[in-house]
Design a protein around this motif. Structure first.
Motif, PDB file in Angstrom:
ATOM      1  N   SER A  28      44.776  49.826  38.900  1.00 27.38           N
ATOM      2  CA  SER A  28      45.976  49.225  39.487  1.00 27.38           C
ATOM      3  C   SER A  28      46.161  47.788  39.014  1.00 27.38           C
ATOM      4  O   SER A  28      46.892  47.016  39.633  1.00 27.38           O
ATOM      5  CB  SER A  28      45.894  49.268  41.011  1.00 27.38           C
ATOM      6  N   ASP A  29      45.500  47.431  37.924  1.00 29.78           N
ATOM      7  CA  ASP A  29      45.512  46.037  37.474  1.00 29.78           C
ATOM      8  C   ASP A  29      46.925  45.516  37.227  1.00 29.78           C
ATOM      9  O   ASP A  29      47.211  44.341  37.497  1.00 29.78           O
ATOM     10  CB  ASP A  29      44.685  45.871  36.202  1.00 29.78           C
ATOM     11  N   ALA A  30      47.822  46.363  36.732  1.00 26.21           N
ATOM     12  CA  ALA A  30      49.178  45.900  36.424  1.00 26.21           C
ATOM     13  C   ALA A  30      49.885  45.417  37.690  1.00 26.21           C
ATOM     14  O   ALA A  30      50.531  44.356  37.693  1.00 26.21           O
ATOM     15  CB  ALA A  30      49.984  47.023  35.762  1.00 26.21           C
ATOM     16  N   VAL A  31      49.756  46.172  38.775  1.00 32.53           N
ATOM     17  CA  VAL A  31      50.391  45.792  40.041  1.00 32.53           C
ATOM     18  C   VAL A  31      49.730  44.542  40.618  1.00 32.53           C
ATOM     19  O   VAL A  31      50.409  43.614  41.079  1.00 32.53           O
ATOM     20  CB  VAL A  31      50.308  46.931  41.076  1.00 32.53           C
ATOM     21  N   VAL A  32      48.425  44.526  40.603  1.00 28.76           N
ATOM     22  CA  VAL A  32      47.691  43.385  41.152  1.00 28.76           C
ATOM     23  C   VAL A  32      48.075  42.104  40.419  1.00 28.76           C
ATOM     24  O   VAL A  32      48.315  41.056  41.035  1.00 28.76           O
ATOM     25  CB  VAL A  32      46.169  43.636  41.079  1.00 28.76           C
ATOM     26  N   GLU A  33      48.158  42.193  39.102  1.00 28.85           N
ATOM     27  CA  GLU A  33      48.557  41.024  38.302  1.00 28.85           C
ATOM     28  C   GLU A  33      49.959  40.560  38.688  1.00 28.85           C
ATOM     29  O   GLU A  33      50.183  39.367  38.912  1.00 28.85           O
ATOM     30  CB  GLU A  33      48.515  41.369  36.812  1.00 28.85           C
ATOM     31  N   ARG A  34      50.902  41.493  38.783  1.00 32.68           N
ATOM     32  CA  ARG A  34      52.281  41.109  39.111  1.00 32.68           C
ATOM     33  C   ARG A  34      52.357  40.417  40.466  1.00 32.68           C
ATOM     34  O   ARG A  34      52.956  39.347  40.620  1.00 32.68           O
ATOM     35  CB  ARG A  34      53.192  42.343  39.114  1.00 32.68           C
ATOM     36  N   CYS A  35      51.756  41.042  41.477  1.00 35.38           N
ATOM     37  CA  CYS A  35      51.894  40.531  42.841  1.00 35.38           C
ATOM     38  C   CYS A  35      51.152  39.215  43.038  1.00 35.38           C
ATOM     39  O   CYS A  35      51.679  38.277  43.644  1.00 35.38           O
ATOM     40  CB  CYS A  35      51.399  41.580  43.838  1.00 35.38           C
ATOM     41  N   TRP A  36      49.936  39.125  42.527  1.00 38.56           N
ATOM     42  CA  TRP A  36      49.129  37.942  42.789  1.00 38.56           C
ATOM     43  C   TRP A  36      49.532  36.759  41.911  1.00 38.56           C
ATOM     44  O   TRP A  36      49.393  35.601  42.328  1.00 38.56           O
ATOM     45  CB  TRP A  36      47.653  38.263  42.664  1.00 38.56           C
ATOM     46  N   ARG A  37      50.014  37.019  40.717  1.00 37.51           N
ATOM     47  CA  ARG A  37      50.512  35.903  39.912  1.00 37.51           C
ATOM     48  C   ARG A  37      51.768  35.305  40.550  1.00 37.51           C
ATOM     49  O   ARG A  37      51.964  34.088  40.529  1.00 37.51           O
ATOM     50  CB  ARG A  37      50.764  36.347  38.467  1.00 37.51           C
ATOM     51  N   GLN A  38      52.598  36.150  41.130  1.00 41.06           N
ATOM     52  CA  GLN A  38      53.763  35.635  41.846  1.00 41.06           C
ATOM     53  C   GLN A  38      53.322  34.814  43.050  1.00 41.06           C
ATOM     54  O   GLN A  38      53.855  33.718  43.309  1.00 41.06           O
ATOM     55  CB  GLN A  38      54.667  36.777  42.287  1.00 41.06           C
ATOM     56  N   TRP A  39      52.352  35.323  43.803  1.00 39.55           N
ATOM     57  CA  TRP A  39      51.840  34.585  44.959  1.00 39.55           C
ATOM     58  C   TRP A  39      51.261  33.238  44.526  1.00 39.55           C
ATOM     59  O   TRP A  39      51.478  32.213  45.184  1.00 39.55           O
ATOM     60  CB  TRP A  39      50.784  35.416  45.676  1.00 39.55           C
ATOM     61  N   ALA A  40      50.519  33.228  43.425  1.00 41.82           N
ATOM     62  CA  ALA A  40      49.941  31.978  42.926  1.00 41.82           C
ATOM     63  C   ALA A  40      51.030  30.962  42.625  1.00 41.82           C
ATOM     64  O   ALA A  40      50.916  29.779  42.985  1.00 41.82           O
ATOM     65  CB  ALA A  40      49.107  32.250  41.673  1.00 41.82           C
ATOM     66  N   GLY A  41      52.111  31.418  41.987  1.00 40.59           N
ATOM     67  CA  GLY A  41      53.204  30.512  41.677  1.00 40.59           C
ATOM     68  C   GLY A  41      53.849  29.941  42.924  1.00 40.59           C
ATOM     69  O   GLY A  41      54.220  28.758  42.962  1.00 40.59           O
ATOM     70  N   GLU A  42      53.987  30.767  43.949  1.00 36.68           N
ATOM     71  CA  GLU A  42      54.589  30.313  45.209  1.00 36.68           C
ATOM     72  C   GLU A  42      53.760  29.216  45.880  1.00 36.68           C
ATOM     73  O   GLU A  42      54.294  28.410  46.647  1.00 36.68           O
ATOM     74  CB  GLU A  42      54.737  31.493  46.171  1.00 36.68           C
ATOM     75  N   HIS A  43      52.469  29.190  45.594  1.00 35.52           N
ATOM     76  CA  HIS A  43      51.577  28.238  46.258  1.00 35.52           C
ATOM     77  C   HIS A  43      51.047  27.172  45.300  1.00 35.52           C
ATOM     78  O   HIS A  43      50.117  26.424  45.662  1.00 35.52           O
ATOM     79  CB  HIS A  43      50.418  28.984  46.927  1.00 35.52           C
ATOM     80  N   GLY A  44      51.631  27.077  44.110  1.00 37.87           N
ATOM     81  CA  GLY A  44      51.245  26.036  43.172  1.00 37.87           C
ATOM     82  C   GLY A  44      49.834  26.163  42.644  1.00 37.87           C
ATOM     83  O   GLY A  44      49.198  25.167  42.288  1.00 37.87           O
ATOM     84  N   LEU A  45      49.333  27.390  42.555  1.00 37.63           N
ATOM     85  CA  LEU A  45      47.970  27.634  42.081  1.00 37.63           C
ATOM     86  C   LEU A  45      47.989  28.166  40.650  1.00 37.63           C
ATOM     87  O   LEU A  45      48.956  28.800  40.221  1.00 37.63           O
ATOM     88  CB  LEU A  45      47.263  28.634  42.998  1.00 37.63           C
ATOM     89  N   ASP A  46      46.916  27.929  39.938  1.00 35.56           N
ATOM     90  CA  ASP A  46      46.767  28.445  38.573  1.00 35.56           C
ATOM     91  C   ASP A  46      46.574  29.960  38.646  1.00 35.56           C
ATOM     92  O   ASP A  46      45.575  30.431  39.197  1.00 35.56           O
ATOM     93  CB  ASP A  46      45.547  27.796  37.915  1.00 35.56           C
ATOM     94  N   PRO A  47      47.514  30.739  38.101  1.00 33.20           N
ATOM     95  CA  PRO A  47      47.391  32.201  38.211  1.00 33.20           C
ATOM     96  C   PRO A  47      46.096  32.748  37.618  1.00 33.20           C
ATOM     97  O   PRO A  47      45.527  33.706  38.154  1.00 33.20           O
ATOM     98  CB  PRO A  47      48.615  32.714  37.447  1.00 33.20           C
ATOM     99  N   ASP A  48      45.632  32.166  36.522  1.00 36.27           N
ATOM    100  CA  ASP A  48      44.395  32.656  35.911  1.00 36.27           C
ATOM    101  C   ASP A  48      43.200  32.442  36.836  1.00 36.27           C
ATOM    102  O   ASP A  48      42.302  33.299  36.916  1.00 36.27           O
ATOM    103  CB  ASP A  48      44.148  31.957  34.569  1.00 36.27           C
TER     104      ASP A  48
END
Length: 228
Positions: free
Chosen positions: A31-51
Motif C-alpha cells: 500500500s506504499d503508493a497510498v501511504v506516500e500520497r496521504c502522509w506527504r500531504q499531511w507533512a505539507g499541511e504541518h510544515g514537515l519534511d515529507p522524506d
C-alpha cells in the motif's frame, strides 16, 4: 510441539511454529503508493519534511506517528487527525496490490492457525485486503482492538492469545522497524519482509513472500522454508 529455529545454510532458514501472526501493510499488501500520497500531504499541511515523515510512518498507528513527529501537540489533536487520515486512506485504494507471493502464501495458510495483526482499523484493513484480493483471516487484531500502537507488543500478544498459543510458539511476519520491535518484545520470532525490514535484524529476512514455503505438519503446527 516445541517451537524452534534451525539454520540450514546462510541462504536458507527453517522455522517451525504453531501459528503465524501477519502484519498487513508492507508485509502481505503493498500500500506504499497510498501511504506516500496521504502522509506527504499531511507533512505539507504541518510544515514537515515529507522524506523525514516517511521514515517513521510505517508500522505505527497514525496518532502514534504524529506524536513522534509533533511531540508538543495535544494528543486529542493527533487522534482527530488520525480519524481523518484513516478515512482518506480507506477511500483511496489506487495502487494497492498484493506483495509478490502473498496470494500463494495466504492460500497455503488456509486451515492453519494464523491471524492478521495490523495498525490499520478494521475498515481500512478490509478495504486494502479486498483491493489486493487477499482473504481476510478469521482472527484479526486491528487498531480498535488495542490500547497501544506498535512497537508495543499488545497486538501480537492478543493475536497469539486469540489463537490459543503461547508467544514462543508463534512467528511474526513484519516489514517495519516498529513492527519488528513489537514482535520481538512479545517474545516471538520475526520474519522480516521487504527492504525496510532488512536493517532491523529479524530472525530471517526475505525480499518478498515468493521466498517462503509453508508446510503443514502432521498433528498440528507448520514449517516455514525460507530462502534468501
Amino acid at each position: 510441539m516445541p517451537a524452534h529455529r534451525t539454520p540450514v545454510t546462510s541462504a536458507a532458514t527453517t522455522l517451525t511454529a504453531r501459528a503465524l501472526l501477519l502484519d498487513m501493510d508492507g508485509t502481505i499488501v503493498n500500500s506504499d503508493a497510498v501511504v506516500e500520497r496521504c502522509w506527504r500531504q499531511w507533512a505539507g499541511e504541518h510544515g514537515l519534511d515529507p522524506d523525514e515523515v516517511m521514515k517513521v510512518v510505517h508500522g505505527r498507528q497514525g496518532y502514534a506517528t504524529m506524536a513522534v513527529l509533533l511531540p508538543d501537540r495535544p494528543m486529542e489533536q493527533n487522534h482527530a487527525d488520525n480519524r481523518r487520515m484513516l478515512a482518506a486512506e480507506t477511500a483511496d485504494v489506487d495502487g494497492v496490490v498484493p506483495v509478490a507471493g502473498a496470494p500463494a502464501f495466504m492460500a497455503a495458510l488456509a486451515g492453519l492457525p494464523h491471524a492478521l495483526v495490523t495498525s490499520a482499523d478494521l475498515r481500512l484493513a478490509e478495504a486494502r485486503m479486498g483491493a489486493a484480493a487477499l482473504p481476510m483471516p478469521a482472527v484479526r487484531v486491528t487498531a480498535e482492538s488495542v490500547g497501544a500502537s506498535k512497537p508495543d507488543p499488545e497486538g501480537f500478544l492478543k493475536g497469539a492469545a486469540r489463537l490459543g498459543f503461547a508467544p514462543e510458539e508463534c512467528v511474526v511476519f513484519e516489514d517495519s522497524e516498529a513492527g519488528i520491535a513489537a514482535g520481538r518484545a512479545a517474545g516471538m520470532r520475526v520474519v522480516g519482509v521487504g527492504p525496510r525490514a532488512a536493517a532491523h535484524a529479524p530472525d530471517a529476512h526475505v525480499a518478498d513472500l515468493t521466498r517462503v514455503r509453508v508446510e503443514a505438519l502432521p498433528g498440528g503446527g507448520l514449517t516455514l522454508h525460507i530462502s534468501s
